[in-house]
Design a protein around this motif. Sequence first.
Motif, PDB file in Angstrom:
ATOM      1  N   ALA A   1     -12.046  -7.601 -16.132  1.00  0.00           N
ATOM      2  CA  ALA A   1     -12.993  -8.733 -16.333  1.00  0.00           C
ATOM      3  C   ALA A   1     -12.662  -9.995 -15.483  1.00  0.00           C
ATOM      4  CB  ALA A   1     -12.990  -8.952 -17.832  1.00  0.00           C
TER       5      ALA A   1
ATOM      6  N   THR B   1      -8.000  -0.803 -19.650  1.00  0.00           N
ATOM      7  CA  THR B   1      -7.682  -2.106 -20.463  1.00  0.00           C
ATOM      8  C   THR B   1      -6.307  -1.737 -20.780  1.00  0.00           C
ATOM      9  OG1 THR B   1      -8.591  -0.898 -22.417  1.00  0.00           O
ATOM     10  CG2 THR B   1     -10.109  -2.809 -21.159  1.00  0.00           C
TER      11      THR B   1
ATOM     12  N   ARG C   1     -23.051   0.097 -21.751  1.00  0.00           N
ATOM     13  CA  ARG C   1     -22.359  -1.362 -21.544  1.00  0.00           C
ATOM     14  C   ARG C   1     -21.647  -1.658 -22.530  1.00  0.00           C
ATOM     15  NH1 ARG C   1     -23.233  -6.897 -21.028  1.00  0.00           N
ATOM     16  NH2 ARG C   1     -22.214  -7.846 -19.036  1.00  0.00           N
ATOM     17  N   GLU C   2     -20.455  -2.159 -22.143  1.00  0.00           N
ATOM     18  CA  GLU C   2     -19.327  -2.509 -23.347  1.00  0.00           C
ATOM     19  C   GLU C   2     -18.855  -1.567 -24.208  1.00  0.00           C
ATOM     20  OE1 GLU C   2     -18.051  -5.543 -22.846  1.00  0.00           O
ATOM     21  OE2 GLU C   2     -19.247  -5.934 -21.078  1.00  0.00           O
ATOM     22  N   GLU C   3     -19.228  -0.331 -23.857  1.00  0.00           N
ATOM     23  CA  GLU C   3     -18.968   0.720 -24.736  1.00  0.00           C
ATOM     24  C   GLU C   3     -17.340   0.902 -24.493  1.00  0.00           C
ATOM     25  OE1 GLU C   3     -19.069   5.629 -25.237  1.00  0.00           O
ATOM     26  OE2 GLU C   3     -20.663   4.433 -23.998  1.00  0.00           O
ATOM     27  N   SER C   4     -16.694   0.828 -25.498  1.00  0.00           N
ATOM     28  CA  SER C   4     -14.917   1.235 -25.717  1.00  0.00           C
ATOM     29  C   SER C   4     -14.833   2.577 -25.891  1.00  0.00           C
ATOM     30  CB  SER C   4     -14.548   0.189 -26.778  1.00  0.00           C
ATOM     31  OG  SER C   4     -14.485  -0.960 -26.580  1.00  0.00           O
TER      32      SER C   4
ATOM     33  N   ARG D   1     -17.964  -1.472 -18.265  1.00  0.00           N
ATOM     34  CA  ARG D   1     -18.473  -2.763 -18.047  1.00  0.00           C
ATOM     35  C   ARG D   1     -19.913  -2.994 -17.616  1.00  0.00           C
ATOM     36  NH1 ARG D   1     -15.604  -5.821 -21.489  1.00  0.00           N
ATOM     37  NH2 ARG D   1     -13.499  -5.888 -21.093  1.00  0.00           N
ATOM     38  N   HIS D   2     -20.142  -1.931 -16.637  1.00  0.00           N
ATOM     39  CA  HIS D   2     -21.456  -1.874 -16.036  1.00  0.00           C
ATOM     40  C   HIS D   2     -22.134  -0.628 -15.823  1.00  0.00           C
ATOM     41  CE1 HIS D   2     -20.601  -5.800 -14.490  1.00  0.00           C
ATOM     42  NE2 HIS D   2     -19.348  -5.435 -14.063  1.00  0.00           N
TER      43      HIS D   2
ATOM     44  N   VAL E   1     -13.091   0.258 -21.151  1.00  0.00           N
ATOM     45  CA  VAL E   1     -14.289  -0.454 -21.312  1.00  0.00           C
ATOM     46  C   VAL E   1     -15.319  -0.121 -20.326  1.00  0.00           C
ATOM     47  CG1 VAL E   1     -15.503  -2.326 -22.118  1.00  0.00           C
ATOM     48  CG2 VAL E   1     -13.311  -2.160 -23.081  1.00  0.00           C
TER      49      VAL E   1
END
Length: 241
Positions: free
Chosen positions: A3, A217, A175-178, A199-200, A197
């Motif tokens: 990020a 991460t 999107r933003e799924e961990s 991100r896109h 994560v």
Amino acid sequence: MSAQPQLGGDPSETQYIHDAENVAATLRVFRDQRADLTLRIEQLDQPMQARVLDVSERELLIEDIRPRSAMVMLTPRQKVSATARIKGLYAFIEEMQIISREEERGLPFYRVRLPQSMLVQQRRRAERYRIPMRVSTRGARVTLYRDQPIIGKILDISAGGLRAEFSAPKPPPQREESVETCAITIPNLLTLTSKAVVRHVQKKALSRTYICGIELTEMPVTDRRRLEQFIQSLSKITSPT
């Protein structure tokens, strides 16, 4: 892919950032570029050099201390200042504290408390490297272990993350799924796991194919070093994307 620090305004503007997420994101850029940190402590007239091994929102890991004779000064609770610079990004940390010295397979590294603030100027993304054809055709893949695991083809990779193509995943990545476990496999070259994560997410028109940008991460120190060694070797035979 890490990020990016949210600097706002003019990208050349210098300002302090205090949010832990942005501080960590900035340090990940230096990690991904294998840039030197210049460390200073009051007890030494000369600075020492180090590199960022990994970063979380609580601490960072540093390694490759130079000169090695200065390592004896990096004791628990020791406070250090740091500066770092790459093309497009400069950072100054007024104070951060050593937590502990540890070893992994005989190689030392230090846990350091994440600084509460950082002076930064501009920003730069980590370079990503396209997997050479002789690698990708041998099954370079990423597996996201969710309720329903999905397997994708790795398109390019950096120290901070990767881009992958998934064909008809069920359910599609969000999107933003961990993801608690993300497994990277490049046969005969690299195998590792990490938390991740998404991100896109981009769905290809008129198809059930998804292109995803995935940030790596958290991973074990051994896997982090494996990935960095792989990226360094890859950078010698291919160009950034």
